[in-house]
Design an enzyme around this catalytic site. Structure first.
Site, short mmCIF file in Angstrom:
data_model
loop_
_atom_site.label_atom_id
_atom_site.label_comp_id
_atom_site.label_asym_id
_atom_site.label_seq_id
_atom_site.Cartn_x
_atom_site.Cartn_y
_atom_site.Cartn_z
N SER A 9 -68.31 -13.84 69.64
CA SER A 9 -67.06 -13.80 68.88
C SER A 9 -67.29 -14.37 67.49
O SER A 9 -67.65 -15.53 67.32
CB SER A 9 -65.98 -14.63 69.59
OG SER A 9 -64.86 -14.79 68.73
N HIS A 34 -67.63 -9.25 68.77
CA HIS A 34 -66.23 -9.40 69.19
C HIS A 34 -65.44 -9.91 67.99
O HIS A 34 -65.72 -11.00 67.46
CB HIS A 34 -66.15 -10.39 70.36
CG HIS A 34 -64.78 -10.54 70.93
ND1 HIS A 34 -64.26 -9.67 71.85
CD2 HIS A 34 -63.81 -11.48 70.72
CE1 HIS A 34 -63.04 -10.06 72.20
NE2 HIS A 34 -62.75 -11.15 71.52
N MET A 38 -55.79 -11.74 64.52
CA MET A 38 -54.56 -12.46 64.86
C MET A 38 -53.57 -12.37 63.71
O MET A 38 -53.96 -12.50 62.54
CB MET A 38 -54.86 -13.93 65.14
CG MET A 38 -55.97 -14.18 66.14
SD MET A 38 -56.25 -15.96 66.38
CE MET A 38 -57.87 -15.93 67.13
N MET A 143 -58.33 -13.06 79.93
CA MET A 143 -58.45 -14.23 79.07
C MET A 143 -58.69 -15.47 79.94
O MET A 143 -57.97 -15.73 80.90
CB MET A 143 -57.18 -14.43 78.25
CG MET A 143 -56.97 -13.38 77.16
SD MET A 143 -58.28 -13.32 75.91
CE MET A 143 -58.20 -14.99 75.22
N THR A 200 -68.48 -20.06 70.26
CA THR A 200 -69.09 -21.34 69.88
C THR A 200 -70.48 -21.50 70.48
O THR A 200 -71.42 -21.93 69.80
CB THR A 200 -68.19 -22.50 70.32
OG1 THR A 200 -66.89 -22.33 69.72
CG2 THR A 200 -68.77 -23.84 69.88
#
Length: 230
Positions: A9, A34, A38, A143, A200
């Site tokens: 991500s 990814h 938002m 999710m 992360t």
């Protein structure tokens, strides 16, 4: 075909060096990027958008080997963004089930714009809402954190959803997103997930090649044990 797909991500990247960071992920063995979009309405945060997708597409033209853009649309009114994301160069458009009143109509619209349709559900949404859509989707996303922010802790109780979805759709791409890393990829893989979003953990890994290889091997081993690897 169901096999491990590792999708870092870019929300966890250094935006001042986004292109270089993304090249590093692909060079380290990642399969997809990814891209979290938002709008500040569906989730309480704002990130990225069509201009970033467009800029990345120029950096990663489709003629190259690894250029798949997995666009996770955490937005209200997802229908209105389909043309923009398609024009910008998105390959897959993942909408949230909770954000639309007509998921089947949205799937049709996504396909008409040349993208692969995918549908995500929040932790509080029951997995069975995806059952009537599964045959029309390229991917379903469970999710494993509340959508909107990176760096959250993995929710292991979401694995029951993954397991149920894998049992019902043996050949569907099933993605997990949120808190995935060396330890948490194990229960995700055992539950049947094959698409791993890792932000992360990938972007801060001392050796991202080793981490991505480990996640891929872990997922493929579980898929083979289930008899769905292909």
């Amino acid at each position: 075909m169901v096999k491990a797909i590792i999708a870092p991500s870019i929300l966890a990247s250094d935006f001042a060096n986004l292109g270089c960071n993304c090249h590093k992920m692909y060079d380290s063995g990642a399969d997809w990027l990814h891209i979290d979009v938002m709008d500040g309405h569906f989730v309480p945060n704002i990130s990225l958008g069509p201009p970033i997708v467009s800029s990345l597409r120029k950096e990663f033209p489709r003629k190259a080997e690894k250029t798949f853009f997995d666009c996770h649309m955490m937005v209200s009114e997802p229908e209105k963004w389909v043309p923009e994301i398609a024009k910008a160069g998105g390959d897959q458009y993942t909408f949230h089930y909770e954000s639309t009143k007509d998921p089947k109509g949205l799937i049709k619209l996504i396909k008409e714009h040349g993208m692969k349709p995918a549908c995500a559900v929040k932790p509080g949404t029951e997995v069975d809402v995806l059952y009537e859509l599964g045959d029309e989707l390229h991917m379903a996303l469970i999710m494993t954190v509340e959508p909107g922010f990176g760096g959250q802790k993995f929710m292991p109780n979401m694995m029951a959803k993954v397991d149920a979805l894998r049992e019902k759709f043996p050949q569907l791409n099933i993605q997990v997103d949120g808190g995935l890393g060396r330890e948490t990829v194990v229960p995700a893989a055992e539950a049947g997930a094959n698409v791993i979003v890792a932000g992360t953990s990938c972007f801060t890994a001392p050796d991202p090649v080793e981490l991505i290889d480990f996640m891929r091997e872990t997922v493929n081993k579980s898929l083979k044990a289930r008899g769905v690897y292909s």
